[in-house]
Design an enzyme around this catalytic site. Structure first.
Site, PDB file in Angstrom:
ATOM      1  N   CYS A 135     -22.972  51.892  38.473  1.00 48.79           N
ATOM      2  CA  CYS A 135     -22.608  53.236  38.011  1.00 48.79           C
ATOM      3  C   CYS A 135     -22.071  54.048  39.184  1.00 48.79           C
ATOM      4  O   CYS A 135     -22.566  53.972  40.301  1.00 48.79           O
ATOM      5  CB  CYS A 135     -23.778  53.907  37.303  1.00 48.79           C
ATOM      6  SG  CYS A 135     -24.702  55.070  38.265  1.00 48.79           S
ATOM      7  N   GLU A 136     -21.009  54.784  38.883  1.00 48.87           N
ATOM      8  CA  GLU A 136     -20.331  55.488  39.976  1.00 48.87           C
ATOM      9  C   GLU A 136     -21.093  56.730  40.431  1.00 48.87           C
ATOM     10  O   GLU A 136     -20.798  57.286  41.479  1.00 48.87           O
ATOM     11  CB  GLU A 136     -18.898  55.854  39.579  1.00 48.87           C
ATOM     12  CG  GLU A 136     -18.771  56.911  38.513  1.00 48.87           C
ATOM     13  CD  GLU A 136     -17.314  57.159  38.133  1.00 48.87           C
ATOM     14  OE1 GLU A 136     -16.450  56.348  38.480  1.00 48.87           O
ATOM     15  OE2 GLU A 136     -17.072  58.187  37.478  1.00 48.87           O
ATOM     16  N   HIS A 137     -22.075  57.141  39.642  1.00 45.25           N
ATOM     17  CA  HIS A 137     -22.818  58.334  40.044  1.00 45.25           C
ATOM     18  C   HIS A 137     -23.912  58.026  41.061  1.00 45.25           C
ATOM     19  O   HIS A 137     -24.211  58.848  41.918  1.00 45.25           O
ATOM     20  CB  HIS A 137     -23.453  58.998  38.809  1.00 45.25           C
ATOM     21  CG  HIS A 137     -22.450  59.402  37.783  1.00 45.25           C
ATOM     22  ND1 HIS A 137     -22.537  59.043  36.469  1.00 45.25           N
ATOM     23  CD2 HIS A 137     -21.312  60.124  37.911  1.00 45.25           C
ATOM     24  CE1 HIS A 137     -21.495  59.527  35.805  1.00 45.25           C
ATOM     25  NE2 HIS A 137     -20.746  60.177  36.654  1.00 45.25           N
ATOM     26  N   HIS A 138     -24.529  56.858  40.899  1.00 48.51           N
ATOM     27  CA  HIS A 138     -25.680  56.540  41.765  1.00 48.51           C
ATOM     28  C   HIS A 138     -25.531  55.222  42.511  1.00 48.51           C
ATOM     29  O   HIS A 138     -26.401  54.858  43.299  1.00 48.51           O
ATOM     30  CB  HIS A 138     -26.961  56.479  40.916  1.00 48.51           C
ATOM     31  CG  HIS A 138     -27.234  57.713  40.125  1.00 48.51           C
ATOM     32  ND1 HIS A 138     -26.820  57.879  38.818  1.00 48.51           N
ATOM     33  CD2 HIS A 138     -27.861  58.872  40.468  1.00 48.51           C
ATOM     34  CE1 HIS A 138     -27.191  59.077  38.375  1.00 48.51           C
ATOM     35  NE2 HIS A 138     -27.819  59.704  39.357  1.00 48.51           N
ATOM     36  N   GLN A 197     -19.604  53.649  31.852  1.00 44.96           N
ATOM     37  CA  GLN A 197     -19.521  52.606  30.819  1.00 44.96           C
ATOM     38  C   GLN A 197     -18.333  52.829  29.869  1.00 44.96           C
ATOM     39  O   GLN A 197     -17.689  51.879  29.432  1.00 44.96           O
ATOM     40  CB  GLN A 197     -20.847  52.565  30.047  1.00 44.96           C
ATOM     41  CG  GLN A 197     -20.946  51.378  29.122  1.00 44.96           C
ATOM     42  CD  GLN A 197     -22.303  51.291  28.458  1.00 44.96           C
ATOM     43  OE1 GLN A 197     -23.323  51.604  29.067  1.00 44.96           O
ATOM     44  NE2 GLN A 197     -22.325  50.874  27.213  1.00 44.96           N
ATOM     45  N   HIS A 245     -28.724  51.235  32.013  1.00 40.50           N
ATOM     46  CA  HIS A 245     -28.359  51.816  33.317  1.00 40.50           C
ATOM     47  C   HIS A 245     -29.614  51.965  34.165  1.00 40.50           C
ATOM     48  O   HIS A 245     -30.532  52.691  33.779  1.00 40.50           O
ATOM     49  CB  HIS A 245     -27.720  53.187  33.112  1.00 40.50           C
ATOM     50  CG  HIS A 245     -26.369  53.121  32.467  1.00 40.50           C
ATOM     51  ND1 HIS A 245     -25.234  53.621  33.053  1.00 40.50           N
ATOM     52  CD2 HIS A 245     -25.973  52.581  31.295  1.00 40.50           C
ATOM     53  CE1 HIS A 245     -24.197  53.401  32.264  1.00 40.50           C
ATOM     54  NE2 HIS A 245     -24.628  52.774  31.185  1.00 40.50           N
ATOM     55  N   CYS A 285     -30.001  53.631  36.656  1.00 38.33           N
ATOM     56  CA  CYS A 285     -30.216  55.030  37.063  1.00 38.33           C
ATOM     57  C   CYS A 285     -30.994  55.805  36.008  1.00 38.33           C
ATOM     58  O   CYS A 285     -31.531  56.875  36.289  1.00 38.33           O
ATOM     59  CB  CYS A 285     -28.890  55.720  37.386  1.00 38.33           C
ATOM     60  SG  CYS A 285     -27.784  55.856  35.977  1.00 38.33           S
TER      61      CYS A 285
HETATM   62  N1  LIG Z   1     -21.263  59.110  30.329  1.00 39.15           N
HETATM   63  C1  LIG Z   1     -21.851  58.368  31.278  1.00 39.15           C
HETATM   64  N2  LIG Z   1     -22.789  58.943  32.046  1.00 39.15           N
HETATM   65  C2  LIG Z   1     -23.379  58.164  32.975  1.00 39.15           C
HETATM   66  C3  LIG Z   1     -23.058  56.828  33.178  1.00 39.15           C
HETATM   67  N3  LIG Z   1     -23.847  56.356  34.189  1.00 39.15           N
HETATM   68  C4  LIG Z   1     -24.624  57.387  34.583  1.00 39.15           C
HETATM   69  N4  LIG Z   1     -24.339  58.489  33.850  1.00 39.15           N
HETATM   70  C5  LIG Z   1     -24.909  59.841  33.854  1.00 39.15           C
HETATM   71  O1  LIG Z   1     -24.319  60.666  34.825  1.00 39.15           O
HETATM   72  C6  LIG Z   1     -25.087  61.854  34.887  1.00 39.15           C
HETATM   73  C7  LIG Z   1     -25.086  62.457  36.268  1.00 39.15           C
HETATM   74  O2  LIG Z   1     -25.792  63.658  36.128  1.00 39.15           O
HETATM   75  P1  LIG Z   1     -26.267  64.579  37.337  1.00 39.15           P
HETATM   76  O3  LIG Z   1     -27.136  65.673  36.769  1.00 39.15           O
HETATM   77  O4  LIG Z   1     -25.080  64.956  38.146  1.00 39.15           O
HETATM   78  O5  LIG Z   1     -27.097  63.554  38.216  1.00 39.15           O
HETATM   79  P2  LIG Z   1     -28.658  63.343  38.295  1.00 39.15           P
HETATM   80  O6  LIG Z   1     -29.338  64.560  38.791  1.00 39.15           O
HETATM   81  O7  LIG Z   1     -28.889  62.095  39.081  1.00 39.15           O
HETATM   82  O8  LIG Z   1     -29.014  63.151  36.754  1.00 39.15           O
HETATM   83  P3  LIG Z   1     -30.287  62.450  36.089  1.00 39.15           P
HETATM   84  O9  LIG Z   1     -29.917  61.003  35.919  1.00 39.15           O
HETATM   85  O10 LIG Z   1     -30.427  63.149  34.761  1.00 39.15           O
HETATM   86  O11 LIG Z   1     -31.464  62.606  36.993  1.00 39.15           O
HETATM   87  C8  LIG Z   1     -26.479  61.449  34.375  1.00 39.15           C
HETATM   88  O12 LIG Z   1     -26.671  62.087  33.132  1.00 39.15           O
HETATM   89  C9  LIG Z   1     -26.358  59.925  34.177  1.00 39.15           C
HETATM   90  O13 LIG Z   1     -27.177  59.461  33.117  1.00 39.15           O
HETATM   91  C10 LIG Z   1     -22.054  56.262  32.338  1.00 39.15           C
HETATM   92  O14 LIG Z   1     -21.682  55.090  32.445  1.00 39.15           O
HETATM   93  N5  LIG Z   1     -21.484  57.078  31.410  1.00 39.15           N
HETATM   94 ZN   LIG Z   2     -26.039  56.348  37.500  1.00 39.43          ZN
END
Ligand SMILES: Nc1nc2c(ncn2[C@@H]2O[C@H](COP(=O)(O)OP(=O)(O)OP(=O)(O)O)[C@@H](O)[C@H]2O)c(=O)[nH]1
Ligand SMILES: [Zn+2]
Length: 218
Positions: free
Chosen positions: A104-107, A145, A173, A175
């Site tokens: 996942c690109e966020h984490h 995704q 996920h 994360c």
């Molecule tokens: N739509 C989508 N969201 C994703 C995917 N992978 C991770 N995320 C979401 O990206 C979001 C990032 O939210 P943030 O609030 O910026 O990050 P965060 O504080 O780590 O969020 P939490 O996971 O809720 O603790 C989260 O809601 C994740 O669940 C994906 O493949 N698709």
């Molecule tokens: Zn993630």
């Protein structure tokens, strides 16, 4: 009969339609700088990066991350190796339960799941293994995704110009499992439908029932 390699400009066209993928140029930072960054992370976590168990960890982490994102350096042309064939069939082809690993690109944490990919040919079919390879190529990138699912569908649509393409990805996920909201049982399903799968509810329904049919129960 194989159609052979695609014309470079045909592949170019498909790539242009997809979000920017090309990172084949030289990395902007050196391997050494990347290792230093991992060392800094370890220090930030309160670890001793010089202890025996962690001594080679920066090198390993960089290698692992490069592997997990190696899909950036692949091209559809190379991956296909000419395995597109003329075939006069217009029946649905479905490859289901393709193991899919992405990050996942966020984490930069794993996305683990399966892809189900179907298309209805219009004069051309693709080597079955290449469908799994396309999933791998887009999986080995930093993803969300939804984009991963759409990229697989758009690649097939662009390569084969079939009557339609349908892709469903079901994934968990890490994360959302190991951190954050901590929901280990959760799965996310995403779909991308093109052509007849988008326009004809009956065809879409047939696909949906096939992917949920358990062959071992038959
Ligand atoms: N739509 C989508 N969201 C994703 C995917 N992978 C991770 N995320 C979401 O990206 C979001 C990032 O939210 P943030 O609030 O910026 O990050 P965060 O504080 O780590 O969020 P939490 O996971 O809720 O603790 C989260 O809601 C994740 O669940 C994906 O493949 N698709
Ligand atoms: Zn993630």
């Amino acid at each position: 009969m194989t159609l052979g390699k695609f014309e470079p400009n045909q592949i170019e066209k498909i790539n242009r339609k997809l979000p920017k993928l090309n990172t084949t140029q030289q990395p902007l930072v050196s391997e050494e700088e990347m290792r230093q960054a991992v060392r800094t992370l370890l220090l930030g976590l309160g670890e001793d990066p010089d202890r025996e168990g962690l001594k080679d960890t920066p090198k390993r982490v960089v290698k692992a991350l490069k592997f997990l994102t190696s899909g950036y350096n692949q091209s559809l042309d190379e991956l296909l190796n000419g395995a597109v064939f003329h075939e006069n069939t217009n029946e649905m082809v479905l490859v289901r339960d393709i193991d899919l690993f992405s990050s996942c690109e966020h984490h930069i944490l794993p996305i683990l799941g399966h892809a189900h990919v179907a298309y209805i040919p219009d004069g051309k079919v693709i080597g079955l293994s290449k469908i799994a390879r396309i999933c791998e190529m887009y999986g080995r990138r930093l993803q969300v995704q939804e984009r991963l699912t759409a990229q697989i569908a758009d690649a097939l649509q662009g390569l084969l110009k079939p009557k339609g393409v349908a892709v469903v990805v079901e994934a968990s996920h890490m994360c959302m499992v190991m951190r954050g909201v901590q929901k280990p049982g959760s799965w996310t399903a995403t779909s991308a439908v093109r052509g007849v799968f988008a326009n004809d509810p009956k065809t879409r329904q047939e696909f949906m029932s096939l992917i949920h049919h358990n062959p071992s129960m038959h």
